[in-house]
Design a protein around this motif. Structure first.
Motif, mmCIF file in Angstrom:
data_model
loop_
_atom_site.group_PDB
_atom_site.id
_atom_site.type_symbol
_atom_site.label_atom_id
_atom_site.label_comp_id
_atom_site.label_asym_id
_atom_site.label_seq_id
_atom_site.Cartn_x
_atom_site.Cartn_y
_atom_site.Cartn_z
ATOM 1 N N UNK A 167 -6.422 -10.542 0.943
ATOM 2 C CA UNK A 167 -6.107 -11.238 2.184
ATOM 3 C C UNK A 167 -5.334 -10.383 3.191
ATOM 4 N N UNK A 168 -4.680 -9.350 2.695
ATOM 5 C CA UNK A 168 -3.880 -8.483 3.564
ATOM 6 C C UNK A 168 -4.401 -7.047 3.410
ATOM 7 N N UNK A 169 -5.500 -6.722 4.051
ATOM 8 C CA UNK A 169 -6.112 -5.394 3.887
ATOM 9 C C UNK A 169 -5.258 -4.287 4.492
ATOM 10 N N UNK A 170 -5.522 -3.077 4.062
ATOM 11 C CA UNK A 170 -4.750 -1.909 4.486
ATOM 12 C C UNK A 170 -5.260 -1.384 5.831
ATOM 13 N N UNK A 171 -5.031 -2.163 6.879
ATOM 14 C CA UNK A 171 -5.564 -1.816 8.194
ATOM 15 C C UNK A 171 -4.842 -0.627 8.821
ATOM 16 N N UNK A 172 -3.686 -0.256 8.262
ATOM 17 C CA UNK A 172 -2.928 0.876 8.789
ATOM 18 C C UNK A 172 -3.275 2.189 8.093
ATOM 19 N N UNK A 173 -4.062 2.102 7.022
ATOM 20 C CA UNK A 173 -4.430 3.309 6.293
ATOM 21 C C UNK A 173 -3.279 3.923 5.514
ATOM 22 N N UNK A 174 -2.363 3.079 5.026
ATOM 23 C CA UNK A 174 -1.244 3.585 4.248
ATOM 24 C C UNK A 174 -1.731 4.231 2.955
ATOM 25 N N UNK A 175 -1.056 5.292 2.529
ATOM 26 C CA UNK A 175 -1.346 5.932 1.265
ATOM 27 C C UNK A 175 -0.136 5.791 0.356
ATOM 28 N N UNK A 217 -2.634 -24.833 -18.175
ATOM 29 C CA UNK A 217 -3.130 -25.391 -16.914
ATOM 30 C C UNK A 217 -2.090 -25.368 -15.794
ATOM 31 N N UNK A 218 -0.832 -25.613 -16.140
ATOM 32 C CA UNK A 218 0.232 -25.627 -15.137
ATOM 33 C C UNK A 218 1.097 -24.391 -15.313
ATOM 34 N N UNK A 219 0.814 -23.378 -14.551
ATOM 35 C CA UNK A 219 1.500 -22.098 -14.695
ATOM 36 C C UNK A 219 2.768 -22.084 -13.843
ATOM 37 N N UNK A 220 3.880 -21.709 -14.462
ATOM 38 C CA UNK A 220 5.142 -21.607 -13.730
ATOM 39 C C UNK A 220 5.139 -20.391 -12.812
ATOM 40 N N UNK A 221 4.533 -19.318 -13.282
ATOM 41 C CA UNK A 221 4.444 -18.070 -12.523
ATOM 42 C C UNK A 221 3.012 -17.564 -12.587
ATOM 43 N N UNK A 222 2.495 -17.108 -11.437
ATOM 44 C CA UNK A 222 1.160 -16.528 -11.392
ATOM 45 C C UNK A 222 1.214 -15.189 -10.669
ATOM 46 N N UNK A 223 0.525 -14.198 -11.215
ATOM 47 C CA UNK A 223 0.459 -12.910 -10.532
ATOM 48 C C UNK A 223 -0.600 -12.981 -9.442
ATOM 49 N N UNK A 224 -0.214 -12.609 -8.216
ATOM 50 C CA UNK A 224 -1.085 -12.800 -7.053
ATOM 51 C C UNK A 224 -1.361 -11.496 -6.310
ATOM 52 N N UNK A 225 -1.083 -10.378 -6.933
ATOM 53 C CA UNK A 225 -1.239 -9.093 -6.245
ATOM 54 C C UNK A 225 -2.655 -8.898 -5.726
ATOM 55 N N UNK A 226 -3.645 -9.178 -6.552
ATOM 56 C CA UNK A 226 -5.034 -8.962 -6.140
ATOM 57 C C UNK A 226 -5.419 -9.853 -4.966
ATOM 58 N N UNK A 227 -4.936 -11.099 -4.963
ATOM 59 C CA UNK A 227 -5.241 -11.986 -3.847
ATOM 60 C C UNK A 227 -4.636 -11.445 -2.550
ATOM 61 N N UNK A 234 0.793 -1.234 0.000
ATOM 62 C CA UNK A 234 0.000 0.000 0.000
ATOM 63 C C UNK A 234 0.825 1.283 0.000
ATOM 64 N N UNK A 235 2.091 1.217 0.374
ATOM 65 C CA UNK A 235 2.935 2.408 0.291
ATOM 66 C C UNK A 235 3.601 2.530 -1.065
ATOM 67 N N UNK A 236 4.053 1.402 -1.616
ATOM 68 C CA UNK A 236 4.810 1.456 -2.871
ATOM 69 C C UNK A 236 4.206 0.578 -3.958
ATOM 70 N N UNK A 237 2.964 0.127 -3.744
ATOM 71 C CA UNK A 237 2.204 -0.545 -4.801
ATOM 72 C C UNK A 237 2.940 -1.750 -5.390
ATOM 73 N N UNK A 238 3.446 -2.604 -4.526
ATOM 74 C CA UNK A 238 4.204 -3.768 -4.992
ATOM 75 C C UNK A 238 3.339 -4.736 -5.796
#
Length: 240
Positions: free
Chosen positions: A226-234, A212-222, A87-91
């Motif tokens: 699962x890890x909400x911005x509970x600190x209110x980072x901008x 079907x068998x992905x070597x790499x998957x983008x998981x940013x949205x997941x 949430x600070x650096x949009x990883x």
């Protein structure tokens, strides 16, 4: 969904804090590469196995930037580090599917455990408690991206053995350099820049999108789910 899960009890014994952390659940087991391109950018590796989560991050974290510091964040500290990264650096986050938790910890843990060289006072408490000086930091040859690539290769990942990697070389057209050049001196070495590593992982996700068998998957949205911005980072603005 994988059975890998991080329970609230893994982070704190304080009831009110548990309520704050309880949203952090069901992160799938696996190996995750994180990249961001704010300022100079950064890359690090996160591993998850049942109720254990570890972030391994390397850099010149002290006032003496020639000191290469490997930080090993566990559980609560790893979760806090993830929230800042998201949430600070949009990883961006990528799951590497051909290696596992044990493959990666066998690479990093001996390096971390074998050093008794603690970073000097003056940094954050986390760096002083979780960091070890392991070698000399060199911005163009030994940095966060090179150690990430080294760890993936040592753990047995084949993502850098693909023909796609040998043919995929980001080229810089900046006027300062006079002419385009490849940032990879030897295609077997991996990348030295987090933005190029991120571009390559995005490329692998794209070409494997319908397989079907992905070597790499983008998981940013997941992870954002699962890890909400509970600190209110901008988000910080990129200087690039």
């Amino acid at each position: 969904m994988s059975s890998g899960k991080i329970s609230s009890s893994s982070f704190t014994g304080n009831t009110s804090e548990q309520l704050k952390q309880v949203k952090i659940t069901r992160i799938p087991n696996g190996v995750y590469v994180w990249t961001e391109t704010v300022y100079w950018g950064h890359a690090f590796i996160l591993v998850v196995k049942e109720n254990l989560i570890i972030a391994y991050t390397y850099g010149g974290y002290t006032s003496d930037t020639s000191l290469g510091v490997l930080i090993r964040y566990k559980n609560k500290e790893a979760m806090e580090y993830m929230r800042k990264a998201l949430y600070l650096v949009n990883s961006s986050v990528y799951k590497i599917n051909d290696i596992n938790f044990d493959n990666v910890t066998k690479f990093f843990d001996p390096i971390w455990n074998n050093s008794n060289n603690i970073p000097p006072k003056g940094g954050t408490a986390y760096i002083e408690s979780a960091g070890k000086i392991i070698d000399e930091y060199k911005i163009f040859s030994r940095n966060c991206t090179t150690i990430t690539c080294d760890a993936l290769k040592a753990a047995g990942s084949k993502i850098f053995d693909l023909p796609d990697f040998k043919n995929y070389c980001p080229r810089i057209n900046a006027i300062d350099y006079g002419e385009p050049f490849c940032l990879i001196a030897d295609p077997s070495d991996g990348y030295i820049d987090p933005e190029d590593l991120e571009d390559y992982l995005n490329y692998l996700c794209l070409i494997n999108k319908n397989k079907p068998n992905k070597l790499v998957e983008k998981m940013t949205n997941l992870f954002r789910l699962r890890v909400p911005n509970i600190d209110g980072y901008k988000k910080k603005f990129s200087l690039w």
